[in-house]
Design a protein around this motif. Structure first.
Motif, PDB file in Angstrom:
ATOM      1  N   PRO A 117      42.128  39.868  53.990  1.00 23.94           N
ATOM      2  CA  PRO A 117      41.214  39.192  53.048  1.00 23.94           C
ATOM      3  C   PRO A 117      39.823  38.948  53.622  1.00 23.94           C
ATOM      4  O   PRO A 117      38.935  38.503  52.890  1.00 23.94           O
ATOM      5  CB  PRO A 117      41.933  37.868  52.772  1.00 23.94           C
ATOM      6  CG  PRO A 117      42.762  37.623  53.992  1.00 23.94           C
ATOM      7  CD  PRO A 117      43.183  38.975  54.468  1.00 23.94           C
ATOM      8  N   THR A 174      39.490  41.917  49.343  1.00 25.50           N
ATOM      9  CA  THR A 174      38.658  40.910  48.692  1.00 25.50           C
ATOM     10  C   THR A 174      37.485  41.596  47.990  1.00 25.50           C
ATOM     11  O   THR A 174      36.819  42.451  48.574  1.00 25.50           O
ATOM     12  CB  THR A 174      38.133  39.889  49.708  1.00 25.50           C
ATOM     13  OG1 THR A 174      39.254  39.215  50.312  1.00 25.50           O
ATOM     14  CG2 THR A 174      37.241  38.852  49.047  1.00 25.50           C
ATOM     15  N   GLY A 192      37.546  35.642  50.563  1.00 26.91           N
ATOM     16  CA  GLY A 192      38.979  35.539  50.329  1.00 26.91           C
ATOM     17  C   GLY A 192      39.608  34.396  51.106  1.00 26.91           C
ATOM     18  O   GLY A 192      39.136  34.022  52.184  1.00 26.91           O
TER      19      GLY A 192
END
Length: 404
Positions: free
Chosen positions: A176, A363, A369
């Motif tokens: 992320p 992300t 994220g």
């Protein structure tokens, strides 16, 4: 067949599998319904498989049906590429706000294993449709218990890398911290070797008003925790990464009672097996001598099989990188400048065959994220398309490379 179209079609279907998996997460060693879903998809795709490996693990295989141009088999053994996806979830209460959030209280796919599984099923869908176009075999490993006991080693003990023998293995993980579709890769050491450190400090119980009548395991435990920090600061070269962390301490039943026992739980990490063994030996000695100084004793344990360091093969990394450059849905390639002290039991696979473990950004561009294991973790579903394309094309490229 139009590979691009097949991948796009698989992406739309895999998205539905992802939603179902995310809504129905299961903890390590409890992945019954998850395994049922996977096997149902494999049945629909007419892909052969074995299930109940090392618990709820599944091994599927797609056998290429192409032959050499002259109709004869190659003299070399037929190559076999394995792709791994882990399937277990975490004991986390979900607060992501997703419309398909977990229906199981206190359990969540907070580490992206549902995405790993959906991506591998999507890749399986494509590879099954084009099996007449490649030689060799592709094994699909749906691995349980990555978050706890290390399902990879247990699956290997049940022979998943033989008949046929795996020549290359790859596995992906969500990231992320990177934009969707960015491949993060590192040749050589990628993740640390890890062992648990469990210390039971044994003293002598007594009333808190008369400490001279007992042996205080809380004082001993406090001294042990402080002394353990010297392993990294004074017993390890500054140029050698090492981690000694105590993450949990339990003991005592009341404010006026000195207990008999205190329990310490921690983690040891190094980039080499030898370094990990040295950390364990030093930590054990420090705990024993510190306890003896106060008249107490300790009992020390760790993992049944410590995770080895995860090292990526240079050849497999090169094939992955070249493949990524040819993938429409891979947005960039990031070469990790240094390894992570995190661990993953994919390391057992990469010990048995040349392999590479890599991260895939999940992300949306311009967004931040939530981290892995967060109760708010969520991913841009477009990563499923990136993952399917990369796994399909990388598997084909590795088969071709292993035939040389």
């Amino acid at each position: 067949m139009d590979l691009k179209k097949l991948i796009e079609n698989a992406y739309f279907t895999a998205g539905e599998w992802y939603h179902c998996l995310h809504k129905n997460p299961e903890l390590s060693e409890q992945e019954t319904n998850t395994a049922d879903l996977i096997c149902g998809v494999l049945d629909d795709l007419k892909i052969e498989y074995r299930r109940n490996i090392a618990g709820h693990g599944i091994l599927a295989i797609i056998r290429g049906e192409a032959s050499c141009a002259n109709g004869n088999e190659t003299e070399k053994p037929s190559p076999c590429v394995a792709i791994r996806a882990d399937i277990d979830a975490l004991p986390v209460e979900e607060h992501s706000g997703l419309p398909f959030c977990s229906k199981n209280p206190g359990v969540m796919h907070a580490c992206g294993h549902d995405l790993h599984t959906a991506i591998l099923l999507g890749a399986a869908m494509v590879l099954q449709q084009i099996r007449k176009q490649f030689m060799g075999s592709i094994k699909l490993i749906f691995q349980p218990a990555e978050e706890t006991i290390g399902g990879a080693e247990r699956m290997l003990k049940e022979g998943i890398f033989s008949n046929p023998n795996v020549t290359s293995v790859i596995g992906l993980h969500m990231d992320p911290t990177c934009e969707t579709g960015v491949l993060s890769l590192r040749e050589g050491p990628m993740n640390a070797a890890v062992d648990d450190l469990s210390v039971t400090v044994i003293g002598k119980q007594c009333h808190g008003a008369h400490p001279e009548q007992g042996v205080d395991p809380i004082v001993i435990a406090a001294d042990i925790i402080l002394a353990l920090q010297t392993i990294v600061s004074r017993a390890t070269a500054p140029t050698t990464p090492a981690v000694v962390t105590i993450g949990q301490i339990r003991g005592g039943t009341g404010s006026n009672t000195i207990p008999e026992k205190v329990f310490l739980e921690g983690t040891l990490r190094s980039l080499t097996k030898e370094g990990l063994s040295e950390l364990k030996a030093r930590a054990s000695k420090i705990a024993e001598l510190t306890a003896a100084k106060y008249g107490g004793t300790v009992e020390i344990s760790g993992m049944d099989t410590p995770f080895p360091p995860l090292c990526n093969d240079a050849t497999v990394c090169a094939v992955l990188e070249q493949t990524a450059k040819d993938c429409q849905n891979i947005r960039g390639i990031y070469h990790m400048p240094e390894p992570s002290m995190g661990a993953d039991d994919f390391a057992f696979f990469s010990e048995e065959a040349k392999g590479a473990y890599f991260n895939l950004g999940c992300t949306k561009k311009g967004e931040t994220g939530y981290p892995l294991h967060s109760d708010r973790f969520s991913a841009d579903e477009a990563v499923i398309l990136s993952g399917i394309e990369l796994e399909v094309k990388a598997a084909l490229a590795l088969l071709e490379n292993d035939l040389k």
